[in-house]
Structure formats: structure tokens, C-alpha cells
Scaffold this motif. Structure first.
Motif, PDB file in Angstrom:
ATOM      1  N   ALA A  77     -42.740 101.791  49.140  1.00  0.00           N
ATOM      2  CA  ALA A  77     -41.559 102.382  48.781  1.00  0.00           C
ATOM      3  C   ALA A  77     -40.734 101.259  47.955  1.00  0.00           C
ATOM      4  CB  ALA A  77     -40.698 102.620  49.998  1.00  0.00           C
ATOM      5  N   THR A  78     -40.711 100.035  48.545  1.00  0.00           N
ATOM      6  CA  THR A  78     -39.980  98.809  47.613  1.00  0.00           C
ATOM      7  C   THR A  78     -40.643  98.825  46.424  1.00  0.00           C
ATOM      8  OG1 THR A  78     -39.392  97.659  49.777  1.00  0.00           O
ATOM      9  CG2 THR A  78     -39.442  96.404  47.852  1.00  0.00           C
ATOM     10  N   ALA A  79     -42.241  98.734  46.457  1.00  0.00           N
ATOM     11  CA  ALA A  79     -42.722  98.321  44.873  1.00  0.00           C
ATOM     12  C   ALA A  79     -42.425  99.644  43.750  1.00  0.00           C
ATOM     13  CB  ALA A  79     -44.108  98.312  45.277  1.00  0.00           C
ATOM     14  N   ALA A 117     -42.049  88.936  60.434  1.00  0.00           N
ATOM     15  CA  ALA A 117     -43.451  89.702  60.263  1.00  0.00           C
ATOM     16  C   ALA A 117     -43.958  89.282  58.655  1.00  0.00           C
ATOM     17  CB  ALA A 117     -43.090  90.918  60.521  1.00  0.00           C
ATOM     18  N   SER A 118     -43.223  89.228  57.750  1.00  0.00           N
ATOM     19  CA  SER A 118     -43.724  88.940  56.650  1.00  0.00           C
ATOM     20  C   SER A 118     -44.284  87.543  56.618  1.00  0.00           C
ATOM     21  CB  SER A 118     -42.544  88.956  55.533  1.00  0.00           C
ATOM     22  OG  SER A 118     -42.990  88.545  54.247  1.00  0.00           O
ATOM     23  N   PHE A 119     -43.483  86.404  57.256  1.00  0.00           N
ATOM     24  CA  PHE A 119     -44.051  85.133  57.093  1.00  0.00           C
ATOM     25  C   PHE A 119     -45.357  85.034  57.938  1.00  0.00           C
ATOM     26  CE2 PHE A 119     -44.159  81.419  60.090  1.00  0.00           C
ATOM     27  CZ  PHE A 119     -44.609  80.451  59.196  1.00  0.00           C
ATOM     28  N   ALA A 120     -45.556  85.944  58.886  1.00  0.00           N
ATOM     29  CA  ALA A 120     -46.977  85.866  59.751  1.00  0.00           C
ATOM     30  C   ALA A 120     -47.940  86.429  58.699  1.00  0.00           C
ATOM     31  CB  ALA A 120     -46.744  86.651  60.981  1.00  0.00           C
ATOM     32  N   ARG A 121     -47.687  87.458  58.150  1.00  0.00           N
ATOM     33  CA  ARG A 121     -49.064  88.029  57.395  1.00  0.00           C
ATOM     34  C   ARG A 121     -49.142  87.189  56.047  1.00  0.00           C
ATOM     35  NH1 ARG A 121     -45.598  92.559  57.935  1.00  0.00           N
ATOM     36  NH2 ARG A 121     -44.557  92.254  56.136  1.00  0.00           N
ATOM     37  N   MET A 122     -48.147  86.556  55.503  1.00  0.00           N
ATOM     38  CA  MET A 122     -48.680  85.519  54.340  1.00  0.00           C
ATOM     39  C   MET A 122     -49.240  84.228  54.769  1.00  0.00           C
ATOM     40  SD  MET A 122     -45.618  86.122  51.612  1.00  0.00           S
ATOM     41  CE  MET A 122     -44.074  85.501  52.707  1.00  0.00           C
ATOM     42  N   ALA A 123     -48.673  83.758  55.945  1.00  0.00           N
ATOM     43  CA  ALA A 123     -49.410  82.634  56.556  1.00  0.00           C
ATOM     44  C   ALA A 123     -50.894  82.703  56.999  1.00  0.00           C
ATOM     45  CB  ALA A 123     -48.740  82.152  57.799  1.00  0.00           C
ATOM     46  N   ASP A 124     -51.290  84.180  57.339  1.00  0.00           N
ATOM     47  CA  ASP A 124     -52.688  84.420  57.830  1.00  0.00           C
ATOM     48  C   ASP A 124     -53.452  84.357  56.689  1.00  0.00           C
ATOM     49  OD1 ASP A 124     -52.289  84.743  60.518  1.00  0.00           O
ATOM     50  OD2 ASP A 124     -51.953  87.009  60.371  1.00  0.00           O
ATOM     51  N   GLU A 205     -40.365  89.194  47.816  1.00  0.00           N
ATOM     52  CA  GLU A 205     -41.005  87.985  47.908  1.00  0.00           C
ATOM     53  C   GLU A 205     -42.598  87.984  48.422  1.00  0.00           C
ATOM     54  OE1 GLU A 205     -39.384  83.759  48.099  1.00  0.00           O
ATOM     55  OE2 GLU A 205     -39.694  84.478  50.218  1.00  0.00           O
ATOM     56  N   GLU A 206     -42.809  89.099  49.474  1.00  0.00           N
ATOM     57  CA  GLU A 206     -43.975  89.340  49.795  1.00  0.00           C
ATOM     58  C   GLU A 206     -44.732  89.857  48.640  1.00  0.00           C
ATOM     59  OE1 GLU A 206     -46.586  90.919  53.660  1.00  0.00           O
ATOM     60  OE2 GLU A 206     -44.330  91.086  53.572  1.00  0.00           O
ATOM     61  N   TRP A 207     -44.100  91.268  47.997  1.00  0.00           N
ATOM     62  CA  TRP A 207     -44.736  92.138  46.996  1.00  0.00           C
ATOM     63  C   TRP A 207     -45.112  90.992  45.829  1.00  0.00           C
ATOM     64  CZ3 TRP A 207     -47.448  95.761  45.541  1.00  0.00           C
ATOM     65  CH2 TRP A 207     -47.351  96.200  44.305  1.00  0.00           C
ATOM     66  N   GLN A 208     -44.209  89.985  45.416  1.00  0.00           N
ATOM     67  CA  GLN A 208     -44.593  88.787  44.587  1.00  0.00           C
ATOM     68  C   GLN A 208     -46.086  88.272  44.809  1.00  0.00           C
ATOM     69  OE1 GLN A 208     -41.106  86.605  43.899  1.00  0.00           O
ATOM     70  NE2 GLN A 208     -39.869  88.577  43.052  1.00  0.00           N
ATOM     71  N   PHE A 209     -46.006  88.095  45.898  1.00  0.00           N
ATOM     72  CA  PHE A 209     -47.112  87.135  46.777  1.00  0.00           C
ATOM     73  C   PHE A 209     -48.471  88.046  46.557  1.00  0.00           C
ATOM     74  CE2 PHE A 209     -49.608  86.220  50.459  1.00  0.00           C
ATOM     75  CZ  PHE A 209     -50.135  84.713  50.224  1.00  0.00           C
ATOM     76  N   HIS A 210     -48.201  89.449  46.831  1.00  0.00           N
ATOM     77  CA  HIS A 210     -49.483  90.091  46.417  1.00  0.00           C
ATOM     78  C   HIS A 210     -49.800  90.134  44.908  1.00  0.00           C
ATOM     79  CE1 HIS A 210     -50.248  91.715  50.578  1.00  0.00           C
ATOM     80  NE2 HIS A 210     -48.910  91.802  50.858  1.00  0.00           N
ATOM     81  N   GLU A 211     -48.965  90.397  44.138  1.00  0.00           N
ATOM     82  CA  GLU A 211     -49.182  90.667  42.832  1.00  0.00           C
ATOM     83  C   GLU A 211     -49.632  89.433  42.178  1.00  0.00           C
ATOM     84  OE1 GLU A 211     -47.175  93.514  40.500  1.00  0.00           O
ATOM     85  OE2 GLU A 211     -48.794  93.900  41.825  1.00  0.00           O
ATOM     86  N   SER A 212     -49.448  88.156  42.803  1.00  0.00           N
ATOM     87  CA  SER A 212     -49.957  87.201  42.285  1.00  0.00           C
ATOM     88  C   SER A 212     -51.450  86.834  42.764  1.00  0.00           C
ATOM     89  CB  SER A 212     -49.187  85.855  42.430  1.00  0.00           C
ATOM     90  OG  SER A 212     -49.211  85.610  44.057  1.00  0.00           O
ATOM     91  N   GLU A 213     -51.977  87.772  43.589  1.00  0.00           N
ATOM     92  CA  GLU A 213     -53.312  87.755  44.211  1.00  0.00           C
ATOM     93  C   GLU A 213     -53.257  86.508  45.209  1.00  0.00           C
ATOM     94  OE1 GLU A 213     -56.394  87.698  41.295  1.00  0.00           O
ATOM     95  OE2 GLU A 213     -56.072  89.820  40.671  1.00  0.00           O
ATOM     96  N   PHE A 214     -52.311  86.392  45.991  1.00  0.00           N
ATOM     97  CA  PHE A 214     -52.125  85.522  47.089  1.00  0.00           C
ATOM     98  C   PHE A 214     -52.065  83.913  46.544  1.00  0.00           C
ATOM     99  CE2 PHE A 214     -54.559  88.793  48.426  1.00  0.00           C
ATOM    100  CZ  PHE A 214     -53.869  89.625  49.209  1.00  0.00           C
ATOM    101  N   SER A 215     -51.549  83.873  45.405  1.00  0.00           N
ATOM    102  CA  SER A 215     -51.417  82.344  44.691  1.00  0.00           C
ATOM    103  C   SER A 215     -50.119  82.065  44.597  1.00  0.00           C
ATOM    104  CB  SER A 215     -52.222  82.302  43.443  1.00  0.00           C
ATOM    105  OG  SER A 215     -51.578  83.232  42.512  1.00  0.00           O
ATOM    106  N   LEU A 216     -48.934  82.810  44.657  1.00  0.00           N
ATOM    107  CA  LEU A 216     -47.773  82.389  44.559  1.00  0.00           C
ATOM    108  C   LEU A 216     -47.016  81.393  45.607  1.00  0.00           C
ATOM    109  CD1 LEU A 216     -45.297  83.053  42.905  1.00  0.00           C
ATOM    110  CD2 LEU A 216     -44.439  84.619  44.574  1.00  0.00           C
TER     111      LEU A 216
END
Length: 322
Positions: A77-79, A117-124, A205-216
């Protein structure tokens, strides 16, 4: 429980997305539906309808749960930004699968702290440790992430920190954290806007992280803490500059002093060299500062507040001509 599609009223959407719901209805039948079944069907039938750039949203980590599917709905929805019909339809499909596999519909809420929750997903994804630091002496240590409901400080009792309790005496105290400037009543009024801004920041921020293919570099500042703050936490960076701390060589202690006051030394000891552990707290601080600085005038809602006095009520202070 099965999918109770007859209880749902899908919003207008392209036929292909409606077919995903119908496929679930026919394939699940009377079988009890669990999150693993739902994500399996979504990846098989919904995922091919989306552009490749958005497919990483479905890379859920760990065991799929109704909460993680609800977060998938929020991310879609955010995206969509309210304008992308494909993403909007996808979000609606996920929402129906989550809510209408019980009767009455399942009530799902976001985690108490979306930023955690967002931090945990990105850290994983990045393989970073997800420690839960405690601040202070071992026998009275306070969890760093047990946030006050009004700011980023650890709560002391009843869900609030020592600065935002009803009997706080720490305002204007030397060495107090930045958020101590606000009274209990002020942060109460600020809370809805603060939570809205925090949700916007974390989701983007998490969306941008996904968009960058986890490189942001969302959590780890590879070019230095100062550059990272300027890019990812601009309001917090400006606060450091306003306090005359922006040019300090040891920027981390200066940052922790602004955020935690005299207890910044304890926080530094708690996180060690793992600066990424501050990500949830700096997200809350960034959202708080933006909301505080953008708050509306609090002159009250009484009749006539903020309006010029009527001509008949303005005291005539002119002197008669001599």
C-alpha cells in the motif's frame, strides 16, 4: 478456517487480481487456511502480475505469520502511493486473504513498534546482529528499545520516560536530552502526528532498501557517521549542527549526548561499536524532531483564539491633539 470470500467486498481492481482471490477461494475450499498456504498462493498467482522491481517485497524472512503478511500489505500500500493500480490491487488482495480467513474478519494490528520490526527484517537480510542492548547497571538495566510512547528514550514506568511523565521535574535541566524540552501535555498532543511521521519514514526507508536490492546504507554508514546522518537523518543532523556539535571529531558521543543527555555515555557502552543498533532510536528521533518543528500553533481552540480583536474592543490609546 477457510477463505470467507463472501464476507469481503473487494475494491475495484483489474480482473487478473480478482482472479487471484477466486483461485484462493476454489483451491482452499473448506480447508483451514494458514499463512504458509496464503504466501504460497500469492507467490504463485499474484507475484507474476507485478513488475520485477516490486517482487522483492514478497521476500518474507523467517516463518510466515499473519503479522508478516499484514506488513506485506502495508508495504504494498505504501509503495503504491495511492496511484499505482497494480500495487494498490495487490495490497487489497493480501488484506482480504489475511482478514477474511476467519469469521468474523480477523483484526490485525501493526507491531507495537513498527521501526523495530523493520530493523529486524533489514538486519536479517544483511546478516547483522540484532542485539537488544540494556542501558545502565546490570541490576537496574533498562532495555534501549523499550521506547517511551512519546519519544525515543527508554521508558521508566507506565510506558513513559522520566521526561514525559506527569510529574517530571527534568525540563530545562542541564544535560537533559533533546526531547525533554516538551512537556507531558505537549507530547500527548504531538503523538498522533509523531506516529504518522515515524510510520512514513520507516516504510519509505525499508522500501528504498528493497528497491536498491538490499544495498542501500540504511543502517550502516560506510562513508562516516556524519555523512550518513546528513543523508538518512537530516533533521537530527541539523540539530547537531545547531548545538555546535556537527564538526566534532568524535561525532557518536555528540549524537548520543543530544539524544540521551548525560546518559549518552551509558548508551555508548551498551551498543559498543555496533552503531547500526541505534537505527530504531534515530528513526524515532528524526520523526520526533520533524513533528516538533512542524507542529501547529497551540493557542487553543477557544472562541476567537488567534483572531484579531473586534474594532469595538480595541482600547483607544491615541492621545487627543493638543
Amino acid at each position: 478456517m477457510p477463505l470467507y470470500l463472501d464476507d469481503a467486498v473487494p475494491p475495484p481492481m483489474p480482473r487478473a487480481f480478482l482472479d487471484v482471490l477466486l483461485d484462493g477461494y476454489t483451491s482452499f475450499g473448506e480447508e483451514a487456511v494458514n499463512p504458509a498456504m496464503v504466501i504460497g498462493l500469492l507467490r504463485e498467482r499474484l507475484l507474476p502480475l507485478l513488475p520485477n522491481v516490486h517482487k522483492s517485497l514478497f521476500d518474507l524472512r523467517g516463518q510466515t505469520s499473519w503479522d508478516s503478511l499484514w506488513i506485506l500489505y502495508a508495504n504494498l500500500a505504501t509503495a503504491s502511493g495511492g496511484t499505482d493500480k497494480q500495487l494498490g490491487a495487490s495490497a487489497a488482495v493480501v488484506s482480504i486473504f489475511v482478514r477474511h480467513t476467519t469469521r468474523p474478519p480477523r483484526e490485525v494490528e501493526f507491531p507495537a513498534h513498527l521501526e523495530l520490526a523493520s530493523f529486524a527484517r533489514m538486519a536479517d537480510v544483511l546478516g547483522l546482529p540484532k542485539a537488544h542492548p540494556h542501558v545502565g547497571a546490570q541490576e537496574v538495566a533498562t532495555p534501549l528499545y523499550a521506547f517511551c510512547r512519546y519519544c525515543w528514550l527508554p521508558q521508566r514506568s507506565r510506558g513513559v520516560c522520566e521526561n514525559h511523565s506527569t510529574n517530571s521535574t527534568s525540563r530545562d535541566r542541564a544535560g537533559a536530552p533533546l526531547c525533554a524540552v516538551a512537556t507531558h501535555k505537549q507530547v500527548q498532543r504531538l503523538r498522533p502526528a509523531f506516529e504518522k511521521e515515524l510510520s512514513r519514514l520507516v516504510s519509505a526507508e525499508e522500501w528504498q532498501f528493497h528497491e536498491s536490492e538490499f544495498s542501500l546504507a540504511v543502517m550502516v554508514p560506510p562513508s562516516g557517521l556524519g555523512s550518513w546522518l546528513k543523508e538518512r537523518r537530516p533533521a537530527l543532523s541539523q540539530q547537531l549542527e545547531a548545538d555546535g556539535r556537527k564538526g566534532e571529531v568524535r561525532l557518536l558521543p555528540a549524537l548520543l549526548q543530544v539524544m540521551y543527555g548525560d546518559k549518552g555515555v551509558d548508551v555508548a557502552q551498551a551498543i559498543g561499536g555496533s552503531v547500526h543498533l541505534l537505527t530504531p532510536a534515530t528513526a524515532r528521533a528524526e520523526a520526533w524532531i520533524c513533528t516538533w518543528e512542524g507542529r501547529a500553533s497551540w493557542g487553543g481552540q477557544r472562541r476567537g483564539a488567534g483572531k484579531p480583536a473586534a474594532p469595538g474592543r480595541i482600547k483607544d490609546t491615541t492621545q487627543p491633539n493638543q
